[in-house]
Write an enzyme that holds these catalytic residues in place. Structure first.
Site, PDB file in Angstrom:
ATOM      1  N   ARG A  69       2.875 -29.359 -18.631  1.00 15.13           N
ATOM      2  CA  ARG A  69       2.389 -28.035 -18.211  1.00 15.13           C
ATOM      3  C   ARG A  69       0.918 -28.135 -17.799  1.00 15.13           C
ATOM      4  O   ARG A  69       0.493 -27.518 -16.818  1.00 15.13           O
ATOM      5  CB  ARG A  69       2.532 -27.050 -19.385  1.00 15.13           C
ATOM      6  CG  ARG A  69       2.096 -25.632 -19.073  1.00 15.13           C
ATOM      7  CD  ARG A  69       3.086 -24.918 -18.192  1.00 15.13           C
ATOM      8  NE  ARG A  69       2.654 -23.563 -17.876  1.00 15.13           N
ATOM      9  CZ  ARG A  69       3.482 -22.539 -17.737  1.00 15.13           C
ATOM     10  NH1 ARG A  69       4.777 -22.715 -17.855  1.00 15.13           N
ATOM     11  NH2 ARG A  69       3.025 -21.337 -17.439  1.00 15.13           N
ATOM     12  N   ILE A  96       1.964 -18.218 -16.716  1.00 14.72           N
ATOM     13  CA  ILE A  96       0.685 -18.088 -17.427  1.00 14.72           C
ATOM     14  C   ILE A  96      -0.148 -19.319 -17.086  1.00 14.72           C
ATOM     15  O   ILE A  96       0.298 -20.449 -17.315  1.00 14.72           O
ATOM     16  CB  ILE A  96       0.918 -18.025 -18.951  1.00 14.72           C
ATOM     17  CG1 ILE A  96       1.887 -16.870 -19.284  1.00 14.72           C
ATOM     18  CG2 ILE A  96      -0.393 -17.870 -19.700  1.00 14.72           C
ATOM     19  CD1 ILE A  96       1.400 -15.506 -18.874  1.00 14.72           C
ATOM     20  N   ASN A 111      -5.190  -9.852 -11.933  1.00 16.80           N
ATOM     21  CA  ASN A 111      -3.739  -9.731 -12.056  1.00 16.80           C
ATOM     22  C   ASN A 111      -3.360  -8.268 -12.007  1.00 16.80           C
ATOM     23  O   ASN A 111      -4.123  -7.392 -12.404  1.00 16.80           O
ATOM     24  CB  ASN A 111      -3.269 -10.340 -13.388  1.00 16.80           C
ATOM     25  CG  ASN A 111      -1.765 -10.208 -13.582  1.00 16.80           C
ATOM     26  OD1 ASN A 111      -0.987 -10.545 -12.689  1.00 16.80           O
ATOM     27  ND2 ASN A 111      -1.359  -9.706 -14.745  1.00 16.80           N
ATOM     28  N   THR A 112      -2.171  -7.990 -11.522  1.00 17.34           N
ATOM     29  CA  THR A 112      -1.634  -6.643 -11.577  1.00 17.34           C
ATOM     30  C   THR A 112      -0.401  -6.656 -12.463  1.00 17.34           C
ATOM     31  O   THR A 112       0.404  -7.586 -12.412  1.00 17.34           O
ATOM     32  CB  THR A 112      -1.286  -6.108 -10.165  1.00 17.34           C
ATOM     33  OG1 THR A 112      -0.723  -4.812 -10.311  1.00 17.34           O
ATOM     34  CG2 THR A 112      -0.341  -6.996  -9.399  1.00 17.34           C
ATOM     35  N   HIS A 113      -0.316  -5.658 -13.343  1.00 20.18           N
ATOM     36  CA  HIS A 113       0.773  -5.609 -14.335  1.00 20.18           C
ATOM     37  C   HIS A 113       1.417  -4.225 -14.289  1.00 20.18           C
ATOM     38  O   HIS A 113       0.701  -3.215 -14.281  1.00 20.18           O
ATOM     39  CB  HIS A 113       0.209  -5.895 -15.742  1.00 20.18           C
ATOM     40  CG  HIS A 113       1.247  -5.881 -16.820  1.00 20.18           C
ATOM     41  ND1 HIS A 113       2.158  -6.914 -16.981  1.00 20.18           N
ATOM     42  CD2 HIS A 113       1.535  -4.955 -17.759  1.00 20.18           C
ATOM     43  CE1 HIS A 113       2.963  -6.601 -17.995  1.00 20.18           C
ATOM     44  NE2 HIS A 113       2.613  -5.437 -18.480  1.00 20.18           N
ATOM     45  N   ASP A 145      -7.751 -13.322 -18.580  1.00 21.71           N
ATOM     46  CA  ASP A 145      -8.484 -14.161 -19.552  1.00 21.71           C
ATOM     47  C   ASP A 145      -7.463 -15.119 -20.183  1.00 21.71           C
ATOM     48  O   ASP A 145      -6.355 -15.281 -19.662  1.00 21.71           O
ATOM     49  CB  ASP A 145      -9.226 -13.298 -20.584  1.00 21.71           C
ATOM     50  CG  ASP A 145      -8.277 -12.540 -21.497  1.00 21.71           C
ATOM     51  OD1 ASP A 145      -8.780 -11.733 -22.303  1.00 21.71           O
ATOM     52  OD2 ASP A 145      -7.042 -12.740 -21.409  1.00 21.71           O
ATOM     53  N   GLY A 147      -5.600 -14.862 -22.622  1.00 18.93           N
ATOM     54  CA  GLY A 147      -4.421 -14.264 -23.273  1.00 18.93           C
ATOM     55  C   GLY A 147      -3.374 -13.907 -22.236  1.00 18.93           C
ATOM     56  O   GLY A 147      -3.509 -14.228 -21.064  1.00 18.93           O
ATOM     57  N   ASP A 149      -2.010 -10.949 -20.249  1.00 18.05           N
ATOM     58  CA  ASP A 149      -2.261  -9.548 -19.851  1.00 18.05           C
ATOM     59  C   ASP A 149      -3.299  -8.874 -20.750  1.00 18.05           C
ATOM     60  O   ASP A 149      -3.199  -7.677 -21.036  1.00 18.05           O
ATOM     61  CB  ASP A 149      -0.950  -8.755 -19.877  1.00 18.05           C
ATOM     62  CG  ASP A 149       0.073  -9.326 -18.899  1.00 18.05           C
ATOM     63  OD1 ASP A 149       1.276  -9.293 -19.215  1.00 18.05           O
ATOM     64  OD2 ASP A 149      -0.344  -9.825 -17.833  1.00 18.05           O
TER      65      ASP A 149
HETATM   66  C1  GRF Z   1       4.858  -6.286  -9.636  1.00 16.44           C
HETATM   67  O1  GRF Z   1       5.205  -5.033 -10.207  1.00 16.44           O
HETATM   68  C2  GRF Z   1       4.001  -7.062 -10.612  1.00 16.44           C
HETATM   69  O2  GRF Z   1       3.123  -6.257 -11.368  1.00 16.44           O
HETATM   70  C3  GRF Z   1       5.058  -7.633 -11.522  1.00 16.44           C
HETATM   71  O3  GRF Z   1       6.126  -8.007 -10.674  1.00 16.44           O
HETATM   72  C4  GRF Z   1       6.066  -7.190  -9.508  1.00 16.44           C
HETATM   73  C5  GRF Z   1       5.934  -8.115  -8.326  1.00 16.44           C
HETATM   74  O4  GRF Z   1       6.318  -7.403  -7.215  1.00 16.44           O
HETATM   75  N1  GRF Z   1       4.544  -8.750 -12.268  1.00 16.44           N
HETATM   76  P1  GRF Z   1       6.079  -8.051  -5.733  1.00 16.44           P
HETATM   77  O5  GRF Z   1       6.501  -9.511  -5.823  1.00 16.44           O
HETATM   78  O6  GRF Z   1       4.632  -7.898  -5.430  1.00 16.44           O
HETATM   79  O7  GRF Z   1       6.981  -7.227  -4.861  1.00 16.44           O
END
Ligand code: GRF
Length: 204
Positions: A69, A96, A111-113, A145, A147, A149
């Site tokens: 990894r 990760i 990152n977007t969550h 970071d 961790g 999310d």
């Molecule tokens: C997004 O909602 C992201 O936050 C999550 O998976 C989705 C990815 O969607 N981890 P896309 O690949 O951008 O359509």
């Protein structure tokens, strides 16, 4: 600013960034960032096709191609560094990253969550929120970071949960908010710069 975007799936967040960049005027009042490469942890995903259609270089770093990894993490870091990004954006990237990647890009890796962190971190944030029975959920854009999310939060968007929601319907509605939030945040980070003060992110 030079962006590298990391994807693992459909890439609709990537597409939102591509569309915003294409729609913005050139020059000083433009979007302030351009995508110089798109990376993925797997082949044959729509996210890579979207990059190719936009004429953007792509790279794939698969965990199974590396003995450990850590070697994968180093390979991903080097592949990303080759494009000399100012900001790295994880848009649905489902791995990760490790010490090597964070050593190079920590503090400029976003990152977007699809949940309101710190609630419902991890790979099933939408499913977990639905199962819990929350009345509102949403999405979070944050710095990564060491961790999962857990990094400093930059922005959040709220989405109501409806009685008839299943995971797919709720996730789709979250993604509508998420795509707008990500485009707004990345543009502001790129244009205005930012400071990270402990857990607080300040964008002047
Ligand atoms: C997004 O909602 C992201 O936050 C999550 O998976 C989705 C990815 O969607 N981890 P896309 O690949 O951008 O359509």
């Amino acid at each position: 600013a030079r962006l590298v975007v990391l994807v693992s799936g459909s890439g609709t967040n990537l597409q939102a960034l591509l569309d915003a960049i294409a729609a913005a005027p050139e020059g000083p009042d433009g979007y302030g960032a351009r995508i110089v490469a798109v990376g993925a942890d797997r082949d044959s995903i729509a996210g890579l096709e979207r990059a190719e259609r936009a004429g953007i270089p792509t790279f794939v770093c698969r965990v199974k191609d590396h003995a450990t990894r850590e070697e994968w993490d180093l390979a991903l870091a080097e592949a990303t560094a080759a494009y000399e990004p100012d900001l790295v954006v994880s848009a649905g990237f489902m791995k990760i990253v490790g010490r090597e990647f964070l050593a190079r890009f920590g503090g400029r890796f976003v990152n977007t969550h699809p949940a309101l962190l710190p609630s419902f971190p991890g790979a099933h944030g939408v499913r977990d929120a639905l199962a819990y029975g929350v009345k509102v959920t949403g999405c979070t854009v944050h710095f990564v970071d060491d961790g999962v999310d857990t990094g400093p939060i930059i922005a959040q968007g709220v989405v109501e949960v409806r009685n008839e929601d299943d995971e797919a319907a709720l996730h789709e509605r979250i993604k509508e908010v998420e795509r707008r939030l990500l485009v707004d945040v990345v543009g502001r980070l790129a244009r205005n710069g930012y400071r990270i003060e402990g857990r607080k992110v300040v964008i002047p």
